[in-house]
Design an enzyme around this catalytic site. Sequence first.
Site, PDB file in Angstrom:
ATOM      1  N   PRO A   1      15.644   6.275  -5.004  1.00 38.52           N
ATOM      2  CA  PRO A   1      14.998   7.484  -4.484  1.00 38.52           C
ATOM      3  C   PRO A   1      15.358   8.692  -5.325  1.00 38.52           C
ATOM      4  O   PRO A   1      16.513   8.863  -5.736  1.00 38.52           O
ATOM      5  CB  PRO A   1      15.557   7.598  -3.064  1.00 38.52           C
ATOM      6  CG  PRO A   1      15.880   6.185  -2.685  1.00 38.52           C
ATOM      7  CD  PRO A   1      16.378   5.547  -3.958  1.00 38.52           C
ATOM      8  N   CYS A   2      14.352   9.526  -5.591  1.00 37.24           N
ATOM      9  CA  CYS A   2      14.570  10.651  -6.502  1.00 37.24           C
ATOM     10  C   CYS A   2      15.256  11.794  -5.780  1.00 37.24           C
ATOM     11  O   CYS A   2      15.053  12.036  -4.600  1.00 37.24           O
ATOM     12  CB  CYS A   2      13.246  11.124  -7.077  1.00 37.24           C
ATOM     13  SG  CYS A   2      12.075  11.709  -5.837  1.00 37.24           S
ATOM     14  N   GLN A   3      16.079  12.500  -6.524  1.00 39.07           N
ATOM     15  CA  GLN A   3      16.630  13.743  -6.018  1.00 39.07           C
ATOM     16  C   GLN A   3      15.779  14.882  -6.561  1.00 39.07           C
ATOM     17  O   GLN A   3      14.947  14.678  -7.438  1.00 39.07           O
ATOM     18  CB  GLN A   3      18.078  13.913  -6.466  1.00 39.07           C
ATOM     19  CG  GLN A   3      18.238  14.218  -7.954  1.00 39.07           C
ATOM     20  CD  GLN A   3      19.687  14.430  -8.320  1.00 39.07           C
ATOM     21  OE1 GLN A   3      20.338  13.540  -8.791  1.00 39.07           O
ATOM     22  NE2 GLN A   3      20.168  15.617  -8.123  1.00 39.07           N
TER      23      GLN A   3
END
EC number: 2.1.1.37
Length: 437
Positions: free
Chosen positions: A74-76
């Site tokens: 999951p991207c920050q």
Amino acid sequence: MQQFRFIDLFAGIGGFRLGLEAVGGVCVASAEIDQQAIKVYWQNWPTDGVDHNLGDITQIQQLPAHDVLVGGVPCQPWSIAGKNQAFDDPRGQLWADVIRLVQINQPKAFIFENVKGLVDPRNRLCLEIILDSFKDLGYSVFYKLLNSFDFGVAQNRDRVFIVGIQQKLDLNGFSFPEYAESDQRLYHILDNLEAPETKLESIPIQRNLFGERIEVGYNKLTPRGAFNDFFILNDIRNGPTSIHSWEIYPTTEREKHICMIIMRNRRNSRYGNCDGNPMSYSDIAELVVDLAENELQILVKKRILRQYPDGKYEFFNRRLSGGIDGTYRIFMPNARFFGTLTARGMHDEIAEINVSGANAAEYKYNFIQQVLIPKRYRPITVSEAARLQGFPSTFKFHSNQSANFRLIGNSVAPPVIVALGKRLQCVKLFEQELCEV
């Protein structure tokens, strides 16, 4: 083709699994916490009475025996600067957990996917921290921005892929897969679309003197002077692909002229330091001869302009991605690709018919008259979104349709994973004794 074992972290609905199983992979476990994603995953890979979902990776230490660890991390929000702050965000912390699991379990190889923002120059330090962390664990590490379009997927989807191989096993040298040519068009993939009257030739891959691919912008006119693949509905930019609200709604030539003047000047620094700035009546009156404020009020009533409490005017549709009336882009049936599918949803739609014209202006006019005004365009369906992401027609989805769009938008494109898996096979990692399946 050698078999190998893999673990599917952040498994989602199984995009990685579909791709790796096609090239000899055997999934021994997955990890996912989204309940809707888990339901879809197990619909397609029913359990044998044993729950192989490892759950929250932050709580995992030792993984089942495996050869390859994969996952779409999951991207920050990739806008953090400074090594000490790079993983403060909870989503960024997941990278630290991935690195920890690699350190503890020492897979022979790994493949991780992330949004293209990770390779943005502003986020270079974050990327270097991730790469250096893997290198310090004894891995040869490779990364590249890959577009799903280049692997037979009719979607403009850029994603970063990070591949690691234990240095002692990288004997043949890993390289990323070559691009594949394709002559497919959206009318081949989506339902009930009109095919063009004449056959469209495939666009060849162009290379420079060194044999390197010459990239072609996806939002530019197609080569050989062909008409554009889509139109952008917006009031804040101009160009051959742009269509404005005053070209759609009933307006006079004078009103069109006023709108064009505002559009061309709203980014001028004299009116503010934003990318687009509200303008006062006096600002606009300096640019439009004999302008009456009532003319602006009529455009407000037509929902082309809006007026702020301070009296200044701005376009009603002032956000580019918001489009007009909820539609941002309309792709033609003969387009080579569709817009990027995202978990947040999208404002792209598909025209049901093709149009033609003797020149760009006539092509645009015919599109407005034949497609836009009679509303001969529509959103894509869940099954179409799945095809655009590279999922097979046999794949089973959730009963909640809005959830399906989110889950598909979050997934990796399986054809890209197939290509990466084949490259791992070429390194001959799985001929070692550690790969007993």
